[in-house]
Enzyme design. Structure first.
Site, mmCIF file in Angstrom:
data_model
loop_
_atom_site.group_PDB
_atom_site.id
_atom_site.type_symbol
_atom_site.label_atom_id
_atom_site.label_comp_id
_atom_site.label_asym_id
_atom_site.label_seq_id
_atom_site.Cartn_x
_atom_site.Cartn_y
_atom_site.Cartn_z
ATOM 1 N N LYS A 1 0.856 -1.195 0.000
ATOM 2 C CA LYS A 1 0.000 0.000 0.000
ATOM 3 C C LYS A 1 0.884 1.234 0.000
ATOM 4 C CE LYS A 1 -2.220 2.369 3.240
ATOM 5 N NZ LYS A 1 -2.162 3.673 2.548
ATOM 6 N N GLY B 1 7.062 5.510 7.838
ATOM 7 C CA GLY B 1 6.119 6.616 7.961
ATOM 8 C C GLY B 1 6.299 7.324 9.289
ATOM 9 N N ASN C 1 5.799 8.493 13.336
ATOM 10 C CA ASN C 1 5.891 7.774 14.607
ATOM 11 C C ASN C 1 4.533 7.366 15.142
ATOM 12 O OD1 ASN C 1 8.645 8.980 14.468
ATOM 13 N ND2 ASN C 1 8.766 7.792 16.346
ATOM 14 N N VAL D 1 1.804 6.496 13.606
ATOM 15 C CA VAL D 1 1.288 5.291 12.936
ATOM 16 C C VAL D 1 2.230 4.102 13.168
ATOM 17 C CG1 VAL D 1 0.651 4.288 10.713
ATOM 18 C CG2 VAL D 1 0.041 6.661 11.212
ATOM 19 N N GLY D 2 3.522 4.337 13.064
ATOM 20 C CA GLY D 2 4.492 3.238 13.224
ATOM 21 C C GLY D 2 4.396 2.601 14.603
ATOM 22 N N GLU E 1 10.379 2.149 10.150
ATOM 23 C CA GLU E 1 11.328 3.261 10.018
ATOM 24 C C GLU E 1 10.514 4.550 10.079
ATOM 25 O OE1 GLU E 1 14.485 3.731 10.125
ATOM 26 O OE2 GLU E 1 14.978 1.619 10.307
ATOM 27 N N CYS F 1 13.104 12.113 5.453
ATOM 28 C CA CYS F 1 13.371 11.692 6.832
ATOM 29 C C CYS F 1 14.794 12.060 7.214
ATOM 30 C CB CYS F 1 13.138 10.202 6.985
ATOM 31 S SG CYS F 1 14.066 9.234 5.794
ATOM 32 N N GLU G 1 9.708 16.811 14.467
ATOM 33 C CA GLU G 1 9.981 16.732 13.032
ATOM 34 C C GLU G 1 8.995 17.648 12.296
ATOM 35 O OE1 GLU G 1 8.842 13.124 10.900
ATOM 36 O OE2 GLU G 1 10.784 13.149 9.895
HETATM 37 P P1 NAD Z 1 2.123 8.235 7.775
HETATM 38 O O1 NAD Z 1 2.500 7.503 9.004
HETATM 39 O O2 NAD Z 1 1.057 9.246 7.857
HETATM 40 O O3 NAD Z 1 1.684 7.201 6.629
HETATM 41 C C1 NAD Z 1 2.522 6.146 6.222
HETATM 42 C C2 NAD Z 1 1.649 5.017 5.663
HETATM 43 O O4 NAD Z 1 0.887 4.435 6.723
HETATM 44 C C3 NAD Z 1 0.642 5.480 4.608
HETATM 45 O O5 NAD Z 1 0.568 4.509 3.593
HETATM 46 C C4 NAD Z 1 -0.647 5.550 5.414
HETATM 47 O O6 NAD Z 1 -1.812 5.424 4.614
HETATM 48 C C5 NAD Z 1 -0.478 4.355 6.331
HETATM 49 N N1 NAD Z 1 -1.316 4.362 7.529
HETATM 50 C C6 NAD Z 1 -1.885 5.439 8.145
HETATM 51 N N2 NAD Z 1 -2.588 5.034 9.229
HETATM 52 C C7 NAD Z 1 -2.449 3.693 9.307
HETATM 53 C C8 NAD Z 1 -2.932 2.697 10.211
HETATM 54 N N3 NAD Z 1 -3.685 3.017 11.263
HETATM 55 N N4 NAD Z 1 -2.592 1.403 9.998
HETATM 56 C C9 NAD Z 1 -1.788 1.067 8.962
HETATM 57 N N5 NAD Z 1 -1.329 1.961 8.057
HETATM 58 C C10 NAD Z 1 -1.646 3.264 8.233
HETATM 59 O O7 NAD Z 1 3.505 8.877 7.225
HETATM 60 P P2 NAD Z 1 3.711 9.831 5.980
HETATM 61 O O8 NAD Z 1 3.203 11.193 6.317
HETATM 62 O O9 NAD Z 1 3.250 9.161 4.745
HETATM 63 O O10 NAD Z 1 5.309 9.872 5.891
HETATM 64 C C11 NAD Z 1 6.096 10.847 6.499
HETATM 65 C C12 NAD Z 1 6.871 10.231 7.655
HETATM 66 O O11 NAD Z 1 7.663 9.156 7.171
HETATM 67 C C13 NAD Z 1 7.853 11.193 8.299
HETATM 68 O O12 NAD Z 1 7.762 11.075 9.699
HETATM 69 C C14 NAD Z 1 9.213 10.681 7.819
HETATM 70 O O13 NAD Z 1 10.294 10.969 8.673
HETATM 71 C C15 NAD Z 1 8.967 9.219 7.729
HETATM 72 N N6 NAD Z 1 9.945 8.568 6.866
HETATM 73 C C16 NAD Z 1 10.903 7.800 7.465
HETATM 74 C C17 NAD Z 1 11.888 7.186 6.695
HETATM 75 C C18 NAD Z 1 12.934 6.338 7.340
HETATM 76 O O14 NAD Z 1 13.541 5.514 6.669
HETATM 77 N N7 NAD Z 1 13.184 6.508 8.638
HETATM 78 C C19 NAD Z 1 11.867 7.340 5.304
HETATM 79 C C20 NAD Z 1 10.873 8.137 4.724
HETATM 80 C C21 NAD Z 1 9.905 8.740 5.531
#
Ligand code: NAD
Length: 492
Positions: free
Chosen positions: A175, A227, A229, A231-232, A249, A283, A384
């Protein structure tokens, strides 16, 4: 009429069972509609997971070098389509064309690396404590894996998750972020044309709740997430309840340190690229800058001059040096942080608002923004921002700079600019990050090098490189006794 894109389940392009769609627009020009995408439901995710489960055993039985050859075919298709892929990426995410092309080529390098790993899915042979006993380890796939991706690297991240998962013999449900699904549609087409069998790679678009099914479904054996923190950490808890493997990550708040003896050409260019490259939406972006006293004035005058001259605009215009923010909610979030910076007493040196005028009014643009006198208690030092905003502070010494750099919940990457080897080595040793750079911007990674962070940034194995492949395998330890009689030697 906007083009309609579908999900890809069991080798077929299909509409969401809920029948709903949503629209994605170009962030540099919101009148330009990128496409309509499926607002998938949990039922769609269940269908994709069931297809992946049915395809698993036959795919796992394909010899790994043959799986690698399919990735090699995908490499050829990527190389042929790289300009189109870069244009798509620029149009849906906003990064400037040359950065978009760079991301496509990075994905190509990752695909090449993992295609070759098909020949090297290695285990170990080790001596046994028992006589005439052969012991070894072998790597085996996990089963169905869920890959959940963010919007800021909508090409490279799906590739760096999908390529190792496929070559290791897993089947996939991927996804992309709902903000940036089109580059991932094109990746799906490439896998299909390269010969990935039906059901092995499944793709669906839509917002977060679909992702939840991809974590909670009992057929899913591992989740790889990149993504935020919030959500992760929730995904990590859901995965822990089921006892499955998880890799998350997440965010960064990366510091660059510039020492008195730094090569200023390198430092100014490196911090500039780190802070404003990809509009700060990395990131690995440089979001904190720590300067020692003797360099501060010299550095800042050159740096600010450069920041004030950035040409902002549509990434497809060759004159543009910085593109838009990905969408309106993200832009508002960045502007809110800028307002907090002002309200909490940081000194605004340049930027500080939405970039407007002419064509900029048709998109989501923010000025490159620099705050000085930022203190560690301020929000813009701690959180961030994910936009072109740099928080600057002054350090008394290398030790002080290191203390300030480590004063963060996150630990993704960092940089130091110095000509002094001893200072560089002390920094490398003391910095609490998964990655660090000397005389080189905080950004970047290479296919063969582990990528990821410590502290609040990362949970689980590193991505990319061999470590990224290991995540998608289980190790089996095998004992073969060829004595032909019962052994009593090892009762441990
Ligand atoms: P996000 O957490 O909003 O979304 C990431 C993904 O998770 C999307 O596909 C989203 O639809 C999905 N998602 C949202 N809610 C969910 C749930 N409840 N269950 C399962 N999946 C769900 O992040 P974003 O805004 O897309 O990305 C930006 C973030 O990503 C920043 O914090 C950035 O630092 C981080 N990032 C980290 C790295 C790394 O390697 N450390 C690399 C790139 C981006």
């Amino acid at each position: 009429m906007a083009e309609v894109y579908k999900n890809f389940i069991n080798g077929q392009w299909v509409e969401s069972s809920g029948g709903e769609r949503y629209t994605v627009v170009n962030p540099a020009n919101t009148a330009d509609v990128v496409g309509e995408f499926q607002r998938s439901t949990a039922a769609d995710a269940r269908r994709a997971i069931a297809a992946a489960q049915a395809a698993y055993k036959p795919w796992a039985a394909v010899p790994a070098p043959a799986r690698g050859r399919i990735l090699l075919k995908a490499c050829q298709l990527i190389a042929e389509r790289k300009e189109d892929l870069a244009r798509t990426l620029c149009r849906e995410e906003g990064k400037i064309y040359r950065e978009a092309l760079g991301e496509i080529l990075k994905g190509l390098a990752l695909m090449e690396f993992y295609a070759g790993e098909g020949f090297r899915l290695e285990g170990k042979t080790l001596p046994s404590e028992m006589p005439s006993t052969f012991v070894y380890t072998v790597r085996q796939p996990l089963g169905v894996v869920s890959l959940i991706c963010p919007w800021n690297f909508p090409w490279a991240i799906p590739v760096w998750k999908a390529a190792p998962a496929l070559v290791a013999g897993n089947t996939i449900v991927l996804k992309p972020s709902d903000f940036t699904p089109l580059t991932a549609v094109k990746l799906t087409q490439i896998f299909d044309e390269a010969g990935v069998p039906k059901g092995v790679f499944n793709f669906l678009t839509g917002p977060g709740p679909v992702g939840e099914e991809m974590v909670r479904n009992p057929l899913v054996k591992a989740v790889s997430f990149t993504g935020s923190n919030a959500v992760g950490e929730a995904i990590n808890r859901m995965a822990a309840e089921r006892g499955i493997k998880v890799c998350c990550e997440m965010g960064g708040k990366n510091a660059a340190v510039v020492m008195d003896d730094a090569n200023l050409d390198l430092a100014v260019a490196g911090v500039f690229t780190g802070a404003f490259g990809s509009t700060g939406q990395r990131c690995t972006a440089t979001s904190r800058l720590i300067l020692t006293r003797g360099v501060k004035e010299r550095f800042m005058s050159r740096f600010l001059e450069k920041a004030r001259q950035i040409q902002i605009g549509d990434g497809m215009d060759p004159a543009t040096a910085m593109g838009p923010i990905v969408n309106e909610p993200q832009m508002k979030r960045v502007l809110l942080y800028i307002e907090k910076g002002k309200a909490e007493g940081a000194r605004l040196l340049t930027g500080g608002g939405r970039a407007r005028g002419g064509k900029l009014d048709g998109g989501w643009f923010v000025e490159p923004t620099v705050f000085d006198d930022v203190t560690p208690s301020m929000t813009i030092w701690r959180e961030e921002i994910f936009g072109p905003v740099l928080a600057v502070t002054t350090a008394q010494s290398l030790e002080d700079a290191l203390r300030l750099a480590n004063d963060s919940a996150f630990g993704l990457t960092s940089a130091i600019y110095t000509e002094n080897v001893s200072d560089a080595m002390k920094f490398v040793e003391g910095i609490e990050c998964g990655m660090t750079h000397v005389n080189n911007p905080t950004i970047g990674g290479e296919a063969q090098l582990p990528f990821g962070g410590v502290k609040a940034t990362g949970i689980g194995d590193r991505e990319m490189a061999q470590e990224g492949l290991n995540f998608f395998t289980e190790l089996k330890t095998v004992f073969i006794d060829f004595t032909g009689k019962p052994q009593t030697g090892n009762l441990r």
